[in-house]
Design a protein around this motif. Structure first.
Motif, PDB file in Angstrom:
ATOM      1  N   ALA A  60       0.810  -1.227   0.000  1.00  0.00           N
ATOM      2  CA  ALA A  60       0.000   0.000   0.000  1.00  0.00           C
ATOM      3  C   ALA A  60       0.841   1.274   0.000  1.00  0.00           C
ATOM      4  O   ALA A  60       0.298   2.377  -0.099  1.00  0.00           O
ATOM      5  CB  ALA A  60      -0.930   0.004   1.213  1.00  0.00           C
ATOM      6  N   ALA A  61       2.162   1.157   0.082  1.00  0.00           N
ATOM      7  CA  ALA A  61       3.039   2.316   0.248  1.00  0.00           C
ATOM      8  C   ALA A  61       2.871   3.361  -0.856  1.00  0.00           C
ATOM      9  O   ALA A  61       2.831   4.560  -0.578  1.00  0.00           O
ATOM     10  CB  ALA A  61       4.489   1.873   0.341  1.00  0.00           C
ATOM     11  N   GLY A  62       2.775   2.933  -2.092  1.00  0.00           N
ATOM     12  CA  GLY A  62       2.639   3.878  -3.200  1.00  0.00           C
ATOM     13  C   GLY A  62       1.378   4.723  -3.094  1.00  0.00           C
ATOM     14  O   GLY A  62       1.418   5.942  -3.294  1.00  0.00           O
ATOM     15  N   ARG A  63       0.268   4.092  -2.762  1.00  0.00           N
ATOM     16  CA  ARG A  63      -1.002   4.833  -2.611  1.00  0.00           C
ATOM     17  C   ARG A  63      -0.924   5.807  -1.437  1.00  0.00           C
ATOM     18  O   ARG A  63      -1.443   6.922  -1.517  1.00  0.00           O
ATOM     19  CB  ARG A  63      -2.166   3.875  -2.426  1.00  0.00           C
ATOM     20  CG  ARG A  63      -2.514   3.138  -3.717  1.00  0.00           C
ATOM     21  CD  ARG A  63      -3.644   2.166  -3.521  1.00  0.00           C
ATOM     22  NE  ARG A  63      -3.074   1.015  -2.806  1.00  0.00           N
ATOM     23  CZ  ARG A  63      -3.747   0.242  -1.975  1.00  0.00           C
ATOM     24  NH1 ARG A  63      -5.011   0.467  -1.737  1.00  0.00           N
ATOM     25  NH2 ARG A  63      -3.157  -0.777  -1.386  1.00  0.00           N
ATOM     26  N   ILE A  64      -0.275   5.370  -0.375  1.00  0.00           N
ATOM     27  CA  ILE A  64      -0.133   6.243   0.792  1.00  0.00           C
ATOM     28  C   ILE A  64       0.718   7.452   0.432  1.00  0.00           C
ATOM     29  O   ILE A  64       0.342   8.599   0.717  1.00  0.00           O
ATOM     30  CB  ILE A  64       0.477   5.465   1.978  1.00  0.00           C
ATOM     31  CG1 ILE A  64      -0.492   4.375   2.437  1.00  0.00           C
ATOM     32  CG2 ILE A  64       0.822   6.409   3.131  1.00  0.00           C
ATOM     33  CD1 ILE A  64       0.131   3.329   3.354  1.00  0.00           C
TER      34      ILE A  64
END
Length: 130
Positions: free
Chosen positions: A19-23
């Motif tokens: 989920a890092a990219g979306r965050i």
């Protein structure tokens, strides 16, 4: 609009999980807030994973980029009311109370929070969903 991160979301960001990219995108686009209680929770989790030296710098960089919300008595009371409902940690109650106060979406992948999303007075974004 600012997003509110819980500990799960910040750890996913720091560890470059799925989920890092979306965050990161939302954080840059909208700004991100976090209760200092939850940042403290992330600090001790990172201390356990990386040791104190590795955790301090990582969390300090995040702290400088976040809009930190420090608990006042009203936030403590709101978190206590949420916690009294059962099924959540006190730290979870603080991130929920922060999102409610800010009228901002709470970004998390914590199943204990996501499972109660319909009961909460804030929008919950489940980061486990693609």
């Amino acid at each position: 609009m600012t997003i509110v991160l819980d500990t799960w979301a910040l750890i996913a960001h720091l560890r470059d999980e799925e989920a890092a990219g979306r965050i990161r995108e939302a954080w840059i686009r909208e700004g991100a807030a976090m209760c200092s209680i939850n940042l403290g929770e992330a600090l001790y989790l990172e201390m356990r994973a990386r040791g104190p030296e590795g955790a301090d710098g990582t969390i300090e960089r995040a702290r400088q980029e976040l809009n930190l919300v420090h608990p006042d008595w009203e936030l403590v009371t709101a978190a206590a009311r949420i916690k009294a409902g059962g099924g959540l940690s006190f730290a979870d109650a603080f991130c929920i109370a922060t999102a409610e106060r800010m009228a901002a979406p709470l970004w998390t992948g914590d199943p204990e929070i996501v499972d109660r999303a319909q009961e909460l007075r804030c929008q919950v974004k489940d980061l486990r969903q693609l």
